[in-house]
Structures are given as structure tokens and as C-alpha cells.
Scaffold this motif. Sequence first.
Motif, mmCIF file in Angstrom:
data_model
loop_
_atom_site.group_PDB
_atom_site.id
_atom_site.type_symbol
_atom_site.label_atom_id
_atom_site.label_comp_id
_atom_site.label_asym_id
_atom_site.label_seq_id
_atom_site.Cartn_x
_atom_site.Cartn_y
_atom_site.Cartn_z
ATOM 1 N N GLU A 48 -7.095 -8.003 9.255
ATOM 2 C CA GLU A 48 -8.174 -7.023 9.110
ATOM 3 C C GLU A 48 -7.948 -5.792 9.981
ATOM 4 O O GLU A 48 -8.253 -4.668 9.571
ATOM 5 N N TYR A 51 -4.739 1.245 8.456
ATOM 6 C CA TYR A 51 -4.056 1.907 7.355
ATOM 7 C C TYR A 51 -5.043 2.557 6.385
ATOM 8 O O TYR A 51 -4.708 3.563 5.757
ATOM 9 N N ASP A 52 -6.246 2.013 6.291
ATOM 10 C CA ASP A 52 -7.293 2.699 5.516
ATOM 11 C C ASP A 52 -7.507 4.106 6.066
ATOM 12 O O ASP A 52 -7.600 5.083 5.317
ATOM 13 N N ARG A 91 -5.394 -3.563 8.294
ATOM 14 C CA ARG A 91 -5.953 -2.984 7.061
ATOM 15 C C ARG A 91 -6.876 -1.812 7.395
ATOM 16 O O ARG A 91 -6.857 -0.780 6.711
ATOM 17 N N ALA A 92 -7.688 -1.971 8.433
ATOM 18 C CA ALA A 92 -8.586 -0.882 8.826
ATOM 19 C C ALA A 92 -7.798 0.327 9.319
ATOM 20 O O ALA A 92 -8.122 1.479 8.998
ATOM 21 N N ARG A 111 0.840 -1.196 0.000
ATOM 22 C CA ARG A 111 0.000 0.000 0.000
ATOM 23 C C ARG A 111 0.879 1.250 0.000
ATOM 24 O O ARG A 111 1.981 1.242 0.558
ATOM 25 N N ALA A 132 -3.635 3.154 0.351
ATOM 26 C CA ALA A 132 -4.467 2.432 -0.606
ATOM 27 C C ALA A 132 -3.619 1.382 -1.316
ATOM 28 O O ALA A 132 -2.417 1.571 -1.518
#
Length: 351
Positions: free
Chosen positions: A328, A334-335, A331-332, A187, A340
Motif C-alpha cells: 500500500e 506511485y499514485d 502504491r500511494a 503501472r 496508473a
Amino acid sequence: MEFTMGGRLEVRITPADVGKRVSVRRRSTGGGSGAEFTDTVGVLTSWNDGVVAITRKSGESVRILESSLVAGKVVPAAPARRRGPAASFPELAAVTARAWQPVESEPLGAWRLRAAGGFTRRANSVLPLGDPGLPLGEAFERIEQWYGERDLPPYIQTATGAEGTQETLCAELERHGWRREVSAEVRIAALAPVGDLDADVSAVRLTREPDAAWLSRYQRFSTPGPQVLRVLGSGPSVWFATVAGGGSGGSAGEASGEGAGEGSAGDERPAAIGRCVVDGRWAGFMAVEVAPEHRRRGLATAVMAALARRALDEGASAAWLQVEEDNEGARALYDGMGFAPHHRYHHFRPA
């Protein structure tokens, strides 16, 4: 997804389009009025003996009977990202490799065989950029021999999902009996917003080397051998972040700023750690870990912000990181920081 020309579905791809990004529609049940259709987008990696193979950006290989196709066309590469830095796959592949270097390396044509005593797949896998200088079957045999001589399992790291990635190589690996074991996302994001995150960085201690406290929190090994320190210390400009544990119910850290002396992390394992490698315009973030009892206190954000600010001071403007697809929580996180997906990478091993 529009496949029609003059109101009719048409298959407008042929075996000559192998290597191109395509979109196809196929029947997924028996024909007739009750037929259902499935669409697939990816790189056309082979078309032999009535079977079409397409590799999706996730790295999944899909095999489709030619007789089931009802429509198909060549499609342009995925549109350019609308936020964050522009980055090509070759540039990112080189930057990520410099941030996690092996102890031992040997060229195979333009490919690079890497070993570090088994510490992480990234440092113990082939980086296949360019031409190996041998037919693929012979290259794969040489790779198995090289890693066998070091009592290591042979791995090849590949990438999918961006312009110039290696979907065709993935298909060849599968054809030769190699299978994916682990996949992760690479990302990217603009660096300044990470440095501007609302976080208390006063408890984050930055050092040039990982001390015993930092290593005690890092979960990638049981005993830190010399190869671990070699890999962790590799890269153009490396920084380590530590937030002291502070005891049950206490503060997240007792030291503030880079100037804290040795032992300021306390006698307990740190509450949080992180690593950053600054390389030109890029800052790569790795090994961001928070102790379970200290989670949901913003420590991961503080570690990221402190490292980002140091990287900004060194002239970096773009950020990258790697996160496994099943993580998960990360990922949340870094979102929310603006990261991205750019592409995915995979480790293949002989079945």
C-alpha cells in the motif's frame, strides 16, 4: 450497467462468445421479490456443463451457474487511458522482460523458459507470449520437467486486465491444477513529470553497476551470488541510484552527482537505492528501497527523480514499474507520481 432491451433483462451471450469481454448479472440469493443480484465483468473463458467461467482483470476466476444468469452482454474493451503514454500489452511485456533477464533461457515454441538460480520469480518463470507449439497439457508437462532438472519450482507468468492479455491461459492453468501465488500491477506514466518532481537529487549517486553498498540495502537475497549480478546488470541501459546513510540524525548523503568516487556511499548501508533500465522510449523503475529509519524524508522521490532525469537525457519519454498488490505504501507513492495501472501479472505454480 445497462442490460435491458425493451425494458426486459436479457442474456445476450452464448458459448460462442468465449474469449470476449462480457458483463453478466446473476442472482446471488433465492428467487422471488427478495432476490439480490451480483454483476461481474471480465473475459468469458469457458462455458461448459452449465457453468460459466469469467476471469476478472484482477486475475480472479469467477464460476457462475448458467441457471443463475438473468442478464449478460458482450462489452467493448476497457476505454483507452486518458493520461500517460499509449502502450499495448505485447510492447510492455517485451520491455519488462528485457529489463530483468535470466541467466539461462530456452524457447518452447513462442514461449520462453527462463532460469536464474532461483533469484526472483520473474527471472525463473515462463514468459508465455504466443503459441508454445504443443498442446497446453504437454507444454505444462515439459515446463515442469525443465524446471525440475534445475531443482527449481515451475512458474508461468501471465497477465490480465488489458487488451490482448491472457485471461484464457489463466483459466487453462487453473483447469490443469496450477494456482496463482503472487500478483502485481504493471503501472505506466509519462516520464517528464517524474523527472520534474520536487526533490533534492544532489545526494543521489548514479552508477552503471551496483556496488557493495547498494547490494547491502537490496532486500531480495541474503548472499549476492553471480546470478544476482547477472540479472541486476541486464538490460539495454542500466542505472543504479544510491543515497548514502549518513549516520544517525545526519545528512541523507555525502556525495552528489554521478562523478562521486568509489566508497562515497560511506561505510554504512545506504539510506535509499533504486534501479532504472532505459529501453528506447521506456524507462523502467525497480528496486526502489528506503531504510526504515530514513523514510518520510522524500528519498524515494529523490531516487525516482534522479533516475528519470538520466532516462530523459537518453531519450526516454514513458515510464513503467511493477508493484505488488499488497504494498500500500508504494502504491500511494506511485499514485502521487502519476503512475496508473496498465495490467496485472501473476505467477502460477502447480498446486
